[in-house]
Design an enzyme around this catalytic site. Structure first.
Site, PDB file in Angstrom:
ATOM      1  N   GLU A  59      40.274  47.195  37.098  1.00  0.00           N
ATOM      2  CA  GLU A  59      41.148  47.193  37.960  1.00  0.00           C
ATOM      3  C   GLU A  59      42.483  46.179  37.618  1.00  0.00           C
ATOM      4  O   GLU A  59      42.180  45.138  37.061  1.00  0.00           O
ATOM      5  CB  GLU A  59      40.504  46.625  39.463  1.00  0.00           C
ATOM      6  N   ARG A  80      30.549  48.366  43.104  1.00  0.00           N
ATOM      7  CA  ARG A  80      31.213  47.729  42.011  1.00  0.00           C
ATOM      8  C   ARG A  80      31.376  48.945  41.073  1.00  0.00           C
ATOM      9  O   ARG A  80      30.751  49.881  40.958  1.00  0.00           O
ATOM     10  CB  ARG A  80      30.249  46.548  41.272  1.00  0.00           C
ATOM     11  N   HIS A 129      40.915  49.715  45.890  1.00  0.00           N
ATOM     12  CA  HIS A 129      39.931  48.515  46.325  1.00  0.00           C
ATOM     13  C   HIS A 129      40.235  48.150  47.409  1.00  0.00           C
ATOM     14  O   HIS A 129      40.630  46.762  47.513  1.00  0.00           O
ATOM     15  CB  HIS A 129      39.774  47.550  45.210  1.00  0.00           C
TER      16      HIS A 129
END
Length: 316
Positions: A253, A224, A272
């Site tokens: 993000e 994370r 990601h």
């Protein structure tokens, strides 16, 4: 008896749930309509797992779903006090992302060891510049996070000849405890963040930990984004405290175009995507249908999150 009501916090593309036709009353809803629908749902599928809508909509009058499933490995967006305190069962998508993420980490290790980013940059300038790469075999890695993702990463790196130490919250066979992390970091060539986000792990990769690493070490985070103090990482790579880094997850993000992370030499930024392979949404939908069938039959569910710990416990 009517079939259960399944509420889906939707995102594009929506899940394929055709196998549930006639076996569930399915209602798709966006963030704005979630609060009004929650009291009428037996189960909630959080298909839009990047949304904070459940956290915002959950408090309020009326009953709440007996089961919440998130189509993600991480569950930190769901671990707010009201849901933690409830009797609602929470499950996650364990089993979908582990191997793809492990492959991605291995790809990053190989790319950095062989300086593939440098080769591509030199090629763009039509420059012939011979260098020597690093051997991956016989190097050392520390994987921080002993869950399914961390273990898959460890297996894949070992197949490349890497000596791997895995650390977790507590020591157990094959896993070092958190109290051994400092010692292990001082000898690691590769440090991989694969831990869940909890109060204990938030901001754990800071200036102190980067300062313990060898100047030749490289850091990779696929856990994370909030595991990392990003300003401290920028300093560590820029000042050559460590040799390089790769981030696939970030505190916010999508990463802001003005973030300094984009411009740090020796830092690889990816959006990601480490766990996302062709067909991953179909696999997530099929997994949920399998879980739904168990839930309707009253059978025990796999992937049940310990809401106080913040992850699915390993039973070994």
């Amino acid at each position: 008896m009517p079939p259960p009501t399944l509420l889906v916090l939707t995102a594009d593309p929506p899940p394929r749930l055709g196998r549930l036709t006639g076996r569930a009353r399915i209602t798709s809803v966006g963030a704005d309509g979630l609060a009004a629908r929650l009291p009428h749902a037996d189960a909630l599928l959080v298909w839009d797992f990047t949304s904070d809508a459940v956290r915002e909509a959950w408090p309020g009058p009326g009953p709440r779903p007996r089961w919440v499933h998130t189509a993600s490995a991480g569950v930190d967006r769901l671990l707010f006090p009201e849901l933690i305190a409830s009797e609602t069962v929470v499950t996650n998508a364990r089993g979908i992302f582990e191997e793809p993420i492990a492959e991605y980490v291995a790809g990053l290790v190989l790319a950095m060891a062989k300086d593939l980013p440098g080769t591509l940059e030199l090629q763009s300038r039509r420059r012939w510049h011979h260098r020597e790469g690093l051997r991956v075999a016989e190097s050392r890695a520390v994987v921080v996070g002993a869950g399914p993702i961390g273990r898959a990463v460890a297996r894949t790196l070992r197949a490349l000849g890497v000596t791997v130490a895995v650390t977790g919250r507590t020591a157990r066979p094959g896993v070092y405890g958190a109290d051994q992390l400092d010692r292990l970091l001082t000898r690691a060539d590769w440090v991989i963040g694969a831990a869940p986000l909890t109060d204990a792990t938030r901001g754990m990769f800071d200036a102190r930990l980067f300062g313990l690493m060898q100047p030749s070490a490289r850091f990779i985070n696929v856990g994370r984004g909030q595991l990392v103090v990003e300003d401290d990482l920028v300093a560590a790579v820029s000042k050559r405290w460590i040799a390089g880094a790769a981030l696939d997850v970030f505190e916010r993000e999508p990463l802001d175009p003005g973030s300094p992370l984009w411009d740090v030499p020796g830092l690889i930024v990816s959006p990601h995507m480490s766990g996302d392979t062709v067909g991953w949404r179909d696999r997530l939908g099929a997994q949920f249908v399998d879980l739904y069938e168990l839930w309707v039959a009253g059978k025990p569910l796999p992937n049940v999150v310990d809401k106080k710990r913040g992850y699915v416990p390993m039973h070994d």
